[in-house]
Design a protein around this motif. Structure first.
Motif, short mmCIF file in Angstrom:
data_model
loop_
_atom_site.label_atom_id
_atom_site.label_comp_id
_atom_site.label_asym_id
_atom_site.label_seq_id
_atom_site.Cartn_x
_atom_site.Cartn_y
_atom_site.Cartn_z
N GLU A 69 -19.34 22.14 -7.40
CA GLU A 69 -20.71 22.53 -7.71
C GLU A 69 -20.71 23.78 -8.58
O GLU A 69 -19.79 24.59 -8.52
N PRO A 70 -21.74 23.95 -9.42
CA PRO A 70 -21.80 25.11 -10.31
C PRO A 70 -21.81 26.43 -9.54
O PRO A 70 -22.44 26.54 -8.49
N ALA A 71 -21.07 27.40 -10.08
CA ALA A 71 -21.03 28.75 -9.52
C ALA A 71 -20.77 29.72 -10.66
O ALA A 71 -19.93 29.45 -11.52
N MET A 72 -21.48 30.82 -10.66
CA MET A 72 -21.33 31.86 -11.67
C MET A 72 -21.44 31.30 -13.09
O MET A 72 -20.63 31.59 -13.97
N ASN A 73 -22.44 30.46 -13.31
CA ASN A 73 -22.78 29.88 -14.60
C ASN A 73 -21.65 29.04 -15.21
O ASN A 73 -21.49 28.97 -16.42
N ALA A 74 -20.85 28.40 -14.36
CA ALA A 74 -19.79 27.50 -14.80
C ALA A 74 -19.51 26.50 -13.70
O ALA A 74 -19.87 26.70 -12.54
N VAL A 75 -18.88 25.41 -14.06
CA VAL A 75 -18.47 24.40 -13.09
C VAL A 75 -16.94 24.28 -13.19
O VAL A 75 -16.38 24.41 -14.27
N THR A 76 -16.29 24.08 -12.04
CA THR A 76 -14.83 23.97 -12.00
C THR A 76 -14.44 22.51 -11.90
O THR A 76 -14.95 21.78 -11.06
N VAL A 77 -13.53 22.10 -12.79
CA VAL A 77 -12.97 20.76 -12.78
C VAL A 77 -11.50 20.92 -12.43
O VAL A 77 -10.80 21.72 -13.04
N ARG A 78 -11.04 20.17 -11.42
CA ARG A 78 -9.65 20.35 -11.00
C ARG A 78 -8.99 19.03 -10.66
O ARG A 78 -9.64 18.09 -10.25
N CYS A 79 -7.68 19.02 -10.86
CA CYS A 79 -6.83 17.89 -10.47
C CYS A 79 -5.81 18.42 -9.48
O CYS A 79 -4.80 19.01 -9.89
N PRO A 80 -6.05 18.25 -8.18
CA PRO A 80 -5.11 18.78 -7.19
C PRO A 80 -3.71 18.17 -7.32
O PRO A 80 -2.71 18.85 -7.11
N ALA A 81 -3.62 16.89 -7.69
CA ALA A 81 -2.32 16.24 -7.77
C ALA A 81 -1.44 16.85 -8.87
O ALA A 81 -0.23 16.96 -8.71
N GLN A 82 -2.05 17.25 -9.98
CA GLN A 82 -1.29 17.84 -11.09
C GLN A 82 -1.30 19.37 -11.06
O GLN A 82 -0.54 20.01 -11.76
#
Length: 169
Positions: A69-82
Motif C-alpha cells: 500500500e502507498p506510504a510516504m508518497n510512493a508505493v513499494t514493489v518487491r519480489c521476495p523470491a529474488q
C-alpha cells in the motif's frame, strides 16, 4: 572451414539473443500492475508519477511481485523470491496526508473481517470473499487475501463495506 565456423557463430548468436531477455522482469507488465493496484494510470493523481525506468534490469520474479500500500508518497514493489525491492513515486494528490485526512472516518472493515471483494464494470460484476488484513474506512486502500496462502492484493473500501478492485469501472 572458416565459413562454417562463421555460420555456426552467427547461428549461436541468433539463438542466444532471445534468451538474454528472458532473465529480466517485464517492466511494461509491472507498470500496468502498479497502475491497476493504485487505480490510476501513470501521471494521474494517485498513480505512478512516471513509468519505470527501462534501464532497470530486475531478475525475473518466479511469482507475481507484491505491491504494497502507498506510504510516504510512493508505493513499494518487491519480489521476495529474488530479493529485489523498488519504490515507485506517486503523482500529486496520491497518498499525501493533509489536515483533512488526519481526521479519519471510522473504519467499516476491521482486520480479520470476512469481506466481499467485487470487480464492477458497466456490463458485469464479479464477487468473491476475502479476509481483510487491515482496518479500512470508506475510500481507504487495504490489503486483502482470498486464501490463507495466496498473495495479498490491494482494494478500495466502498461506502457499503465491500472492497472494490481497482481498474474496473
Amino acid at each position: 572451414m572458416v565459413t562454417i565456423f562463421r555460420r555456426a557463430l552467427l547461428l549461436s548468436a541468433a539463438i542466444a539473443a532471445p534468451a538474454l531477455g528472458q532473465g529480466f522482469e517485464n517492466l511494461e507488465m509491472l507498470d500496468s500492475r502498479v497502475a491497476a493496484a493504485l487505480g490510476a494510470n501513470v501521471g494521474e493523481p494517485g498513480g505512478p508519477a512516471a513509468p519505470l525506468d527501462r534501464r532497470l534490469r530486475l531478475a525475473a520474479c518466479p511469482e507475481p511481485a507484491t505491491i504494497e500500500e502507498p506510504a510516504m508518497n510512493a508505493v513499494t514493489v518487491r519480489c521476495p523470491a529474488q530479493g529485489w525491492r523498488i519504490r515507485v513515486p506517486l503523482a500529486g494528490g496520491g497518498a499525501t496526508v493533509t489536515r483533512a485526512a488526519a481526521v479519519r472516518a471510522e473504519p467499516v472493515i476491521r482486520r480479520g473481517d470476512q469481506v466481499e471483494v467485487v470487480a464492477l464494470s458497466r456490463s458485469f460484476s464479479v464477487s468473491t470473499t476475502g479476509i481483510a488484513e487491515q482496518d479500512g474506512a470508506p475510500g481507504d486502500r487495504i490489503r486483502v487475501r482470498t486464501e490463507r496462502r495466496s498473495a495479498p492484493f490491494i482494494g478500495q473500501v466502498t461506502q457499503d463495506g465491500r472492497v472494490a478492485l481497482p481498474g474496473f469501472n
